[in-house]
Design a protein around this motif. Structure first.
Motif, PDB file in Angstrom:
ATOM      1  N   SER A  37       0.840  -1.202   0.000  1.00 41.03           N
ATOM      2  CA  SER A  37       0.000   0.000   0.000  1.00 41.03           C
ATOM      3  C   SER A  37       0.870   1.246   0.000  1.00 41.03           C
ATOM      4  CB  SER A  37      -0.919   0.000   1.226  1.00 41.03           C
ATOM      5  OG  SER A  37      -1.650   1.206   1.303  1.00 41.03           O
ATOM      6  N   LEU A  38       1.919   1.219   0.823  1.00 36.18           N
ATOM      7  CA  LEU A  38       2.827   2.359   0.908  1.00 36.18           C
ATOM      8  C   LEU A  38       3.619   2.535  -0.371  1.00 36.18           C
ATOM      9  CD1 LEU A  38       3.419   4.458   3.029  1.00 36.18           C
ATOM     10  CD2 LEU A  38       5.265   3.020   3.889  1.00 36.18           C
ATOM     11  N   SER A  39       3.943   1.438  -1.024  1.00 36.25           N
ATOM     12  CA  SER A  39       4.652   1.504  -2.298  1.00 36.25           C
ATOM     13  C   SER A  39       3.782   2.178  -3.361  1.00 36.25           C
ATOM     14  CB  SER A  39       5.030   0.099  -2.757  1.00 36.25           C
ATOM     15  OG  SER A  39       5.661   0.133  -4.015  1.00 36.25           O
ATOM     16  N   ALA A  40       2.474   1.891  -3.321  1.00 36.46           N
ATOM     17  CA  ALA A  40       1.547   2.475  -4.290  1.00 36.46           C
ATOM     18  C   ALA A  40       1.208   3.922  -3.953  1.00 36.46           C
ATOM     19  CB  ALA A  40       0.262   1.642  -4.333  1.00 36.46           C
ATOM     20  N   SER A  41       1.254   4.252  -2.659  1.00 35.74           N
ATOM     21  CA  SER A  41       0.910   5.610  -2.218  1.00 35.74           C
ATOM     22  C   SER A  41       1.888   6.036  -1.118  1.00 35.74           C
ATOM     23  CB  SER A  41      -0.541   5.639  -1.704  1.00 35.74           C
ATOM     24  OG  SER A  41      -0.926   6.943  -1.339  1.00 35.74           O
ATOM     25  N   PRO A  42       3.100   6.455  -1.502  1.00 41.38           N
ATOM     26  CA  PRO A  42       4.184   6.723  -0.539  1.00 41.38           C
ATOM     27  C   PRO A  42       3.902   7.833   0.472  1.00 41.38           C
ATOM     28  CG  PRO A  42       5.017   6.573  -2.780  1.00 41.38           C
ATOM     29  CD  PRO A  42       3.529   6.661  -2.884  1.00 41.38           C
ATOM     30  N   ASP A  43       2.975   8.738   0.150  1.00 48.04           N
ATOM     31  CA  ASP A  43       2.720   9.877   1.041  1.00 48.04           C
ATOM     32  C   ASP A  43       1.463   9.708   1.888  1.00 48.04           C
ATOM     33  OD1 ASP A  43       4.985  11.187   0.126  1.00 48.04           O
ATOM     34  OD2 ASP A  43       3.910  12.135  -1.529  1.00 48.04           O
ATOM     35  N   ASN A  44       1.020   8.463   2.074  1.00 50.50           N
ATOM     36  CA  ASN A  44      -0.157   8.220   2.901  1.00 50.50           C
ATOM     37  C   ASN A  44       0.261   8.218   4.367  1.00 50.50           C
ATOM     38  OD1 ASN A  44      -2.294   6.957   4.395  1.00 50.50           O
ATOM     39  ND2 ASN A  44      -3.089   6.131   2.473  1.00 50.50           N
ATOM     40  N   ALA A  45      -0.029   9.311   5.062  1.00 51.65           N
ATOM     41  CA  ALA A  45       0.416   9.475   6.450  1.00 51.65           C
ATOM     42  C   ALA A  45      -0.142   8.392   7.360  1.00 51.65           C
ATOM     43  CB  ALA A  45      -0.004  10.850   6.963  1.00 51.65           C
ATOM     44  N   ARG A  91       8.084  10.610  12.152  1.00 52.16           N
ATOM     45  CA  ARG A  91       8.344  12.034  11.933  1.00 52.16           C
ATOM     46  C   ARG A  91       7.825  12.465  10.567  1.00 52.16           C
ATOM     47  NH1 ARG A  91      13.093  10.973  15.092  1.00 52.16           N
ATOM     48  NH2 ARG A  91      14.307  10.328  13.277  1.00 52.16           N
ATOM     49  N   ARG A  92       8.031  11.611   9.579  1.00 51.81           N
ATOM     50  CA  ARG A  92       7.523  11.923   8.234  1.00 51.81           C
ATOM     51  C   ARG A  92       5.990  11.947   8.217  1.00 51.81           C
ATOM     52  NH1 ARG A  92       8.135  12.519   3.020  1.00 51.81           N
ATOM     53  NH2 ARG A  92       6.892  11.349   1.509  1.00 51.81           N
ATOM     54  N   ALA A  93       5.368  11.007   8.921  1.00 55.96           N
ATOM     55  CA  ALA A  93       3.907  10.968   8.983  1.00 55.96           C
ATOM     56  C   ALA A  93       3.362  12.246   9.590  1.00 55.96           C
ATOM     57  CB  ALA A  93       3.449   9.754   9.793  1.00 55.96           C
ATOM     58  N   ASN A  94       4.017  12.739  10.644  1.00 56.45           N
ATOM     59  CA  ASN A  94       3.580  13.984  11.271  1.00 56.45           C
ATOM     60  C   ASN A  94       3.704  15.161  10.321  1.00 56.45           C
ATOM     61  OD1 ASN A  94       2.720  13.065  13.740  1.00 56.45           O
ATOM     62  ND2 ASN A  94       4.683  13.354  14.760  1.00 56.45           N
ATOM     63  N   LYS A  95       4.811  15.208   9.579  1.00 65.06           N
ATOM     64  CA  LYS A  95       5.010  16.304   8.620  1.00 65.06           C
ATOM     65  C   LYS A  95       3.970  16.242   7.498  1.00 65.06           C
ATOM     66  CE  LYS A  95       9.890  17.395   9.239  1.00 65.06           C
ATOM     67  NZ  LYS A  95      11.198  17.588   8.564  1.00 65.06           N
ATOM     68  N   LEU A  96       3.675  15.030   7.048  1.00 63.21           N
ATOM     69  CA  LEU A  96       2.651  14.868   6.006  1.00 63.21           C
ATOM     70  C   LEU A  96       1.283  15.294   6.518  1.00 63.21           C
ATOM     71  CD1 LEU A  96       3.793  11.441   4.545  1.00 63.21           C
ATOM     72  CD2 LEU A  96       3.660  13.588   3.269  1.00 63.21           C
ATOM     73  N   ALA A  97       0.993  14.937   7.766  1.00 62.90           N
ATOM     74  CA  ALA A  97      -0.290  15.325   8.354  1.00 62.90           C
ATOM     75  C   ALA A  97      -0.397  16.837   8.439  1.00 62.90           C
ATOM     76  CB  ALA A  97      -0.439  14.693   9.735  1.00 62.90           C
TER      77      ALA A  97
END
Length: 204
Positions: A118-126, A151-157
């Protein structure tokens, strides 16, 4: 009660309206804390659909997963995955949903594969980044990678919560000054999704 009656009347208009009305009635029942009745209501509506579309199957699977019917949801997620390809708009969401259901039913090997795909298909899914990272931490594996992912998930959010999206994602995250309030809002955003507070059929 009044809204429930209105949607009941809509159901009578024909099959084209039945699924929509059933979802709305189910949402009302969930909010009234009548979970068993809600599950039965949507199940009956789904059975009446002669040839469910992939979207209807996906919606039903999501509802089952969100209401802790994980094993049953896996069946419908798998049905959709068997008829779509990796370019389909639902692909990453279905893998996310099924991966979560696998993880909740102690089938982590399968769940991890689905979440990674899922993450490979949608890399920016927080949400997926967040869920996968916490799952690894809970199992005591990939700790450093998980912390970086969180940390990346928080930044994306923070990015998706911000109204101004005139910059592309990388430039935005590099140029924006992150405030304490941004972090608080991001954590709350991720918590509401992880706990189901913001899930479909619970907050329509």
């Amino acid at each position: 009660e009044k809204a429930n009656k209105i949607f009941k009347e809509i159901e009578k208009k024909g099959s084209i309206y039945n699924w929509y009305a059933a979802k709305k009635i189910t949402s009302i029942l969930i909010k009234l804390d009548k979970k068993a009745k809600a599950l039965k209501n949507l199940e009956n509506a789904y059975i009446k659909i002669v040839e469910p579309t992939v979207y209807e199957k996906f919606e039903y699977a999501q509802f089952l997963k969100n209401n802790e019917k994980y094993k049953k949801s896996i069946k419908y997620y798998s049905q959709v995955l068997s008829v779509i390809d990796s370019q389909h708009i639902l692909y990453s969401q279905i893998l996310d949903g099924r991966g979560t259901a696998y993880e909740r039913t102690e089938q982590w090997d399968k769940g991890e594969v689905d979440l990674l795909n899922s993450l490979s298909a949608s890399p920016d899914n927080a949400y997926v980044i967040n869920y996968l990272a916490y799952s690894w931490i809970e199992k005591g594996i990939n700790i450093q990678k998980s912390l970086m992912m969180l940390r990346r998930a928080n930044k994306l959010a923070i990015y998706y919560l911000n109204k101004d999206k005139k910059y592309d994602l990388d430039n935005y995250l590099l140029s924006k000054t992150i405030t304490p309030l941004d972090w608080i809002r991001a954590v709350w955003y991720l918590i509401t999704i992880k706990t189901g507070y913001a899930d479909t059929y619970r907050n329509e």
